[in-house]
Design a protein around this motif. Structure first.
Motif, PDB file in Angstrom:
ATOM      1  N   TYR A  17      -2.699  -6.805   4.331  1.00 58.26           N
ATOM      2  CA  TYR A  17      -3.375  -5.898   3.401  1.00 58.26           C
ATOM      3  C   TYR A  17      -3.135  -4.439   3.804  1.00 58.26           C
ATOM      4  N   GLU A  18      -3.074  -3.561   2.809  1.00 57.99           N
ATOM      5  CA  GLU A  18      -3.154  -2.129   3.073  1.00 57.99           C
ATOM      6  C   GLU A  18      -4.638  -1.756   3.043  1.00 57.99           C
ATOM      7  N   SER A  36      -0.824   4.117  -4.078  1.00 60.86           N
ATOM      8  CA  SER A  36      -0.440   2.862  -3.427  1.00 60.86           C
ATOM      9  C   SER A  36       0.340   1.948  -4.369  1.00 60.86           C
ATOM     10  N   SER A  74       0.889  -1.252  -3.041  1.00 58.94           N
ATOM     11  CA  SER A  74       0.679  -2.529  -2.343  1.00 58.94           C
ATOM     12  C   SER A  74       0.130  -3.594  -3.288  1.00 58.94           C
ATOM     13  N   ARG A  75       0.442  -4.832  -2.976  1.00 60.43           N
ATOM     14  CA  ARG A  75      -0.048  -5.969  -3.780  1.00 60.43           C
ATOM     15  C   ARG A  75      -1.271  -6.616  -3.129  1.00 60.43           C
ATOM     16  N   LYS A  76      -1.556  -6.241  -1.880  1.00 67.00           N
ATOM     17  CA  LYS A  76      -2.783  -6.717  -1.222  1.00 67.00           C
ATOM     18  C   LYS A  76      -3.485  -5.486  -0.667  1.00 67.00           C
ATOM     19  N   VAL A  77      -4.667  -5.219  -1.160  1.00 70.77           N
ATOM     20  CA  VAL A  77      -5.354  -3.977  -0.797  1.00 70.77           C
ATOM     21  C   VAL A  77      -6.828  -4.242  -0.497  1.00 70.77           C
ATOM     22  N   ASP A  88      -1.136  -4.344 -11.251  1.00 72.72           N
ATOM     23  CA  ASP A  88      -0.437  -5.398 -10.524  1.00 72.72           C
ATOM     24  C   ASP A  88      -0.523  -6.724 -11.284  1.00 72.72           C
TER      25      ASP A  88
END
Ligand SMILES: [Zn+2]
Length: 468
Positions: free
Chosen positions: A208-209, A220, A222-225, A263
């Motif tokens: 995760y970010e 961002s 990112s796909r996991k946050v 996303d």
């Protein structure tokens, strides 16, 4: 564009009567049952927490005053391609549910006792829907203005005998929920957790970010946050709007919803996203009209963004509802032939603070008095307390005895709500949840599942059948 997605904007785009006539002809040929059966690739489940029916009505009038437009939810209720229903809201042990039992019913499929997250009265556990869906490779998300570990998000992604054990709920989301946006840093940060463990690292190890401010979120990819924008709940919208620094650092519910959907909508996986306007409930508990209505409008902005983003998609189901009523506020008629009601209601636009923030100033003051209180209320809420009102409020805030008429309203918030109501015309039945069914609006494929009266624990079955 399917006809079920034909909104007002599309009509405007056609331009002129000729275009409208042509569209009418095409509609009459293609007309489908509202929310007709079809494949569902994503569900967006939106919850205005603790939203009594009167809030919807007041938000409609408030929006017309401050934004000169209808609310999006009101338009959805009027939209013949959307489905309307009522959500039954009882818990296992009470006609009046709390958010933990309500969200557990939706997320785990069982009625549980109030304060419990997916633990049934017999002690067995119900599997939260996002765990179930993650095992099947679905994308999952929780977005809220409350702490991310609060009861409504937790009912979809965690199991806990007690809803208040938020430090135990926090690590349960790792690897289960892809996008987590809200408040509640104190349940993740080792410097703030009661056991000093670093719950953030569990997420970072899982890819995760971790984000703490609005600007980083908006950039961002990112796909996991895990995005946590406050130690506790996010600020009330009325405070976010009246404090430039808060507005800079805290994303709106609409911005967080857009991030998650950007996303989910364009990925290949099916998804379930819960979006919660968590502080609508807190505004109602506090009998705080400005806190309540600005948060309801922020929720409505998120709904408008969601509907705009899915425009043209016929595979996304949107369900908008609430988990329970709360304090059942409403605008009462005042003055001759109720002629004062509109002006009284407009007084809410002059309030520049939530009660929470205003009383924070009270708590930090070195010296307090009824006069200090009168000045504070005048500055923040734009009305003048009578001397006897200031005296009663002062007594309640300094824990001195004062006359009790209603035990529901026998506290500082209940008093403030009544005193403000003398100016705004808004009355409240209490400071706690109510047993009423709540409004449901649903649009998209399979929306008809949410018509009529829907027992809250039936929602889980629909999630499983549509996305499992
Ligand atoms: Zn509540």
């Amino acid at each position: 564009m399917s006809d079920s997605r034909m909104g007002r904007r599309d009509w405007m785009k056609l331009g002129g009567l000729g275009g409208a006539a042509a569209m009418l002809a095409s509609c009459s040929q293609q007309k489908k049952t509202p929310g007709a059966a079809g494949e569902v690739n994503g569900i967006i489940f939106m919850v205005a927490d603790g939203m009594s029916h009167g809030v919807l009505t007041m938000a409609e009038n408030f929006s017309k005053i401050v934004h000169q437009r209808e609310t999006r939810w009101w338009q959805l209720i009027a939209d013949s391609s959307a489905v309307r229903g009522l959500m039954e809201t009882s818990s296992a042990n009470s006609f009046v549910t709390d958010s933990a039992a309500a969200s557990s019913a939706w997320g785990g499929g069982s009625k549980v006792n109030n304060r419990s997250i997916n633990v049934r009265p017999d002690g067995t556990e119900a599997e939260p829907i996002l765990r179930f869906l993650k095992q099947r490779g679905r994308r999952t998300g929780l977005v809220t203005t409350a702490t991310i570990t609060h009861a409504t998000p937790a009912g979809f992604g965690a199991v806990s005998e007690k809803r208040d054990d938020e430090h135990l709920i926090a690590p349960q989301y790792a690897g289960v929920v892809d996008i987590l946006l809200g408040g509640g840093r104190r349940f993740f940060d080792p410097g703030k957790r009661i056991d000093s463990r670093d719950a953030r690292s569990v997420f970072i190890k899982n890819g995760y970010e971790y984000i703490e401010d609005r600007e980083t979120l908006l950039k961002s990819k990112s796909r996991k946050v895990l995005g946590l924008f406050s130690d506790g709940h996010l600020p009330f919208e009325v405070d976010r709007l009246n404090d430039a620094a808060l507005g800079q650092t805290t994303p709106s519910l609409s911005e967080m919803s857009e991030f998650a959907l950007n996303d989910f909508l364009y990925g290949n996986e099916k998804f379930l996203l819960q979006i919660e306007g968590g502080r609508v409930d807190h505004g109602a508990h506090s009998n705080d009209a400005a806190g309540l209505l600005w948060d309801q409008l922020a929720f409505d902005d998120a709904l408008a963004k969601v509907l705009e983003m899915i425009d043209g998609r016929d595979d996304i189901l949107v369900v908008v509802t609430s988990d329970h009523g709360n304090a059942n506020p409403g605008l009462n008629g005042t003055g001759k032939e109720y002629g004062n009601s509109n002006d009284a209601f407009k007084g809410i636009t002059r309030m520049t603070s939530s009660y929470e923030r205003m009383l924070g100033e009270w708590n930090q003051a070195k010296e307090v008095s009824p006069e200090f209180l009168t000045d504070l209320v005048q500055r923040k809420l734009a009305f003048k307390l009578k001397p006897e009102e200031a005296a009663a409020l002062f007594a309640s805030l300094t824990e001195k005895p004062f006359i009790e008429w209603s035990n529901q309203l026998h506290n500082a918030h209940g008093l403030l709500g009544q005193f403000a109501g003398n100016h705004t015309g808004i009355g409240w039945t209490g400071t706690s949840h109510t047993s009423d069914p709540t409004m449901i609006s649903a649009i998209g494929p399979q929306a008809e599942r949410f018509s009529g009266i829907v027992p809250n624990h039936e929602v889980h079955r629909h999630f499983v059948e549509l996305l499992g």
